[in-house]
Design an enzyme around this catalytic site. Structure first.
Site, PDB file in Angstrom:
ATOM      1  N   ASN A   7       7.731   4.605   3.979  1.00 48.40           N
ATOM      2  CA  ASN A   7       7.246   5.824   4.630  1.00 48.40           C
ATOM      3  C   ASN A   7       6.121   5.431   5.588  1.00 48.40           C
ATOM      4  O   ASN A   7       5.086   4.893   5.166  1.00 48.40           O
ATOM      5  CB  ASN A   7       6.744   6.805   3.573  1.00 48.40           C
ATOM      6  CG  ASN A   7       6.371   8.149   4.164  1.00 48.40           C
ATOM      7  OD1 ASN A   7       5.793   8.230   5.243  1.00 48.40           O
ATOM      8  ND2 ASN A   7       6.660   9.217   3.444  1.00 48.40           N
ATOM      9  N   ARG A  18      -7.224   8.052  16.838  1.00 50.48           N
ATOM     10  CA  ARG A  18      -7.858   7.601  18.070  1.00 50.48           C
ATOM     11  C   ARG A  18      -7.120   8.028  19.333  1.00 50.48           C
ATOM     12  O   ARG A  18      -7.577   7.771  20.437  1.00 50.48           O
ATOM     13  CB  ARG A  18      -7.982   6.065  18.063  1.00 50.48           C
ATOM     14  CG  ARG A  18      -9.019   5.517  17.103  1.00 50.48           C
ATOM     15  CD  ARG A  18     -10.431   5.804  17.575  1.00 50.48           C
ATOM     16  NE  ARG A  18     -10.734   5.164  18.834  1.00 50.48           N
ATOM     17  CZ  ARG A  18     -11.247   3.938  18.959  1.00 50.48           C
ATOM     18  NH1 ARG A  18     -11.491   3.214  17.869  1.00 50.48           N
ATOM     19  NH2 ARG A  18     -11.512   3.441  20.141  1.00 50.48           N
ATOM     20  N   HIS A  43       7.948  12.000   7.347  1.00 49.15           N
ATOM     21  CA  HIS A  43       7.764  13.366   6.838  1.00 49.15           C
ATOM     22  C   HIS A  43       6.994  14.158   7.894  1.00 49.15           C
ATOM     23  O   HIS A  43       5.769  14.274   7.836  1.00 49.15           O
ATOM     24  CB  HIS A  43       6.994  13.339   5.515  1.00 49.15           C
ATOM     25  CG  HIS A  43       6.915  14.662   4.825  1.00 49.15           C
ATOM     26  ND1 HIS A  43       6.919  14.778   3.452  1.00 49.15           N
ATOM     27  CD2 HIS A  43       6.818  15.928   5.289  1.00 49.15           C
ATOM     28  CE1 HIS A  43       6.830  16.065   3.115  1.00 49.15           C
ATOM     29  NE2 HIS A  43       6.758  16.774   4.228  1.00 49.15           N
ATOM     30  N   GLU A  70      12.139  13.615   5.510  1.00 45.28           N
ATOM     31  CA  GLU A  70      11.817  14.520   4.410  1.00 45.28           C
ATOM     32  C   GLU A  70      10.876  15.615   4.895  1.00 45.28           C
ATOM     33  O   GLU A  70      10.115  15.429   5.848  1.00 45.28           O
ATOM     34  CB  GLU A  70      11.197  13.757   3.231  1.00 45.28           C
ATOM     35  CG  GLU A  70       9.876  13.078   3.537  1.00 45.28           C
ATOM     36  CD  GLU A  70       9.304  12.333   2.341  1.00 45.28           C
ATOM     37  OE1 GLU A  70      10.093  11.895   1.476  1.00 45.28           O
ATOM     38  OE2 GLU A  70       8.075  12.200   2.268  1.00 45.28           O
ATOM     39  N   HIS A 190       6.411   8.831  -4.754  1.00 38.49           N
ATOM     40  CA  HIS A 190       5.065   9.401  -4.831  1.00 38.49           C
ATOM     41  C   HIS A 190       4.206   8.597  -5.805  1.00 38.49           C
ATOM     42  O   HIS A 190       4.414   8.620  -7.006  1.00 38.49           O
ATOM     43  CB  HIS A 190       5.045  10.879  -5.232  1.00 38.49           C
ATOM     44  CG  HIS A 190       3.778  11.559  -4.761  1.00 38.49           C
ATOM     45  ND1 HIS A 190       3.672  12.168  -3.528  1.00 38.49           N
ATOM     46  CD2 HIS A 190       2.569  11.679  -5.343  1.00 38.49           C
ATOM     47  CE1 HIS A 190       2.451  12.657  -3.376  1.00 38.49           C
ATOM     48  NE2 HIS A 190       1.765  12.366  -4.454  1.00 38.49           N
ATOM     49  N   HIS A 214       1.891   5.452   1.170  1.00 34.41           N
ATOM     50  CA  HIS A 214       0.442   5.312   1.081  1.00 34.41           C
ATOM     51  C   HIS A 214       0.026   3.991   0.437  1.00 34.41           C
ATOM     52  O   HIS A 214      -0.761   3.229   1.008  1.00 34.41           O
ATOM     53  CB  HIS A 214      -0.149   6.486   0.299  1.00 34.41           C
ATOM     54  CG  HIS A 214      -1.643   6.455   0.216  1.00 34.41           C
ATOM     55  ND1 HIS A 214      -2.450   6.894   1.249  1.00 34.41           N
ATOM     56  CD2 HIS A 214      -2.477   6.027  -0.764  1.00 34.41           C
ATOM     57  CE1 HIS A 214      -3.716   6.741   0.902  1.00 34.41           C
ATOM     58  NE2 HIS A 214      -3.758   6.221  -0.312  1.00 34.41           N
TER      59      HIS A 214
END
Length: 239
Positions: A7, A18, A43, A70, A190, A214
């Protein structure tokens, strides 16, 4: 084999902080593929605070692996998916202002909506996946929508993992066994990380895809993107 879909939303978040085009989201996606990722996930949200709709259109002709879009199926999102025709669409019940996805669908309450969406995307040759928790009735109802896959929301597993990994994985194993028996493909995502991914895979090796953003991008700050993708793929191997 369980595929790793990266992701790249967090890459877009850094770019947007920026302005300009650094880092280049399209280049990062292509690099992820060349480093071994078997898919790219995006996403897009209504406010385009990370992935922009224009990014999705730019990525489509260049992605050589699987492309997974997603999001919440608002009209604009559905229109995007039907125009881009990704490999897979993952339906997520997050509100427009949500920081991140934090729950699965209540399929019973949205059964008609989800069934219609699955029918629409399937008729356009797009694989569908419904984001759910481990509630067994939800999974049974998800199967009745005609969806190809479900994606298990794994934040509860990640949260409990360090305290008691056996307790953490137990409901996911039961849910994954049911989904398998119902003929559903199973994805997961997740808060999966280098810390907890290998045990998840070893316990549920028939998972078809994990979508990780992440944690993977955070790890890449230390290891570099190529090494990080290699480390995540090593977690998805039988040892």
């Amino acid at each position: 084999m369980t595929n790793l879909s990266v992701n790249i939303n967090k890459v877009a978040t850094i770019r947007n902080a920026r302005g300009g085009n650094n880092p280049d989201v399209v280049k990062v996606a292509q690099d992820c593929e060349s480093f071994g990722a078997q898919g790219i996930t995006v996403h897009p949200r209504p406010d385009e605070r990370h992935i922009r709709y224009s990014d999705v259109y730019a990525l489509k002709p260049l992605i050589k692996t699987e492309f997974n879009i997603e999001g919440y199926p608002a009209e604009k999102f559905v229109d995007l998916v039907l125009k881009v025709k990704p490999t897979q669409v993952t339906l997520v019940p997050d509100a427009p202002d949500a920081i991140t996805s934090n729950t699965g669908w209540n399929v019973k309450d949205h059964f008609e909506q989800l069934t219609e969406l699955v029918d629409t995307f399937t008729s356009h040759g797009i694989r569908t996946s419904i984001f759910v928790g481990t509630d067994l009735e939800n999974i049974e109802l998800a199967a009745k929508t005609g969806t190809d896959r479900i994606e298990l929301y794994t934040e509860p597993y990640a949260s409990l993992y360090l305290k008691d990994r056996e307790a953490a994985i137990a409901p996911f194993l039961t849910a994954a066994q049911l989904a398998k028996n119902l003929g559903l493909g199973i994805n997961a995502g997740h808060d999966l990380s280098l810390e907890n991914l290998a045990f998840f895979y070893q316990t549920i090796p028939w998972i078809e895809e994990v979508s990780i953003g992440h944690a993977l991008i955070c790890d890449a700050l230390y290891y570099g993107l190529e090494k990080t993708i290699t480390l995540y793929k090593e977690c998805l191997q039988n040892k």
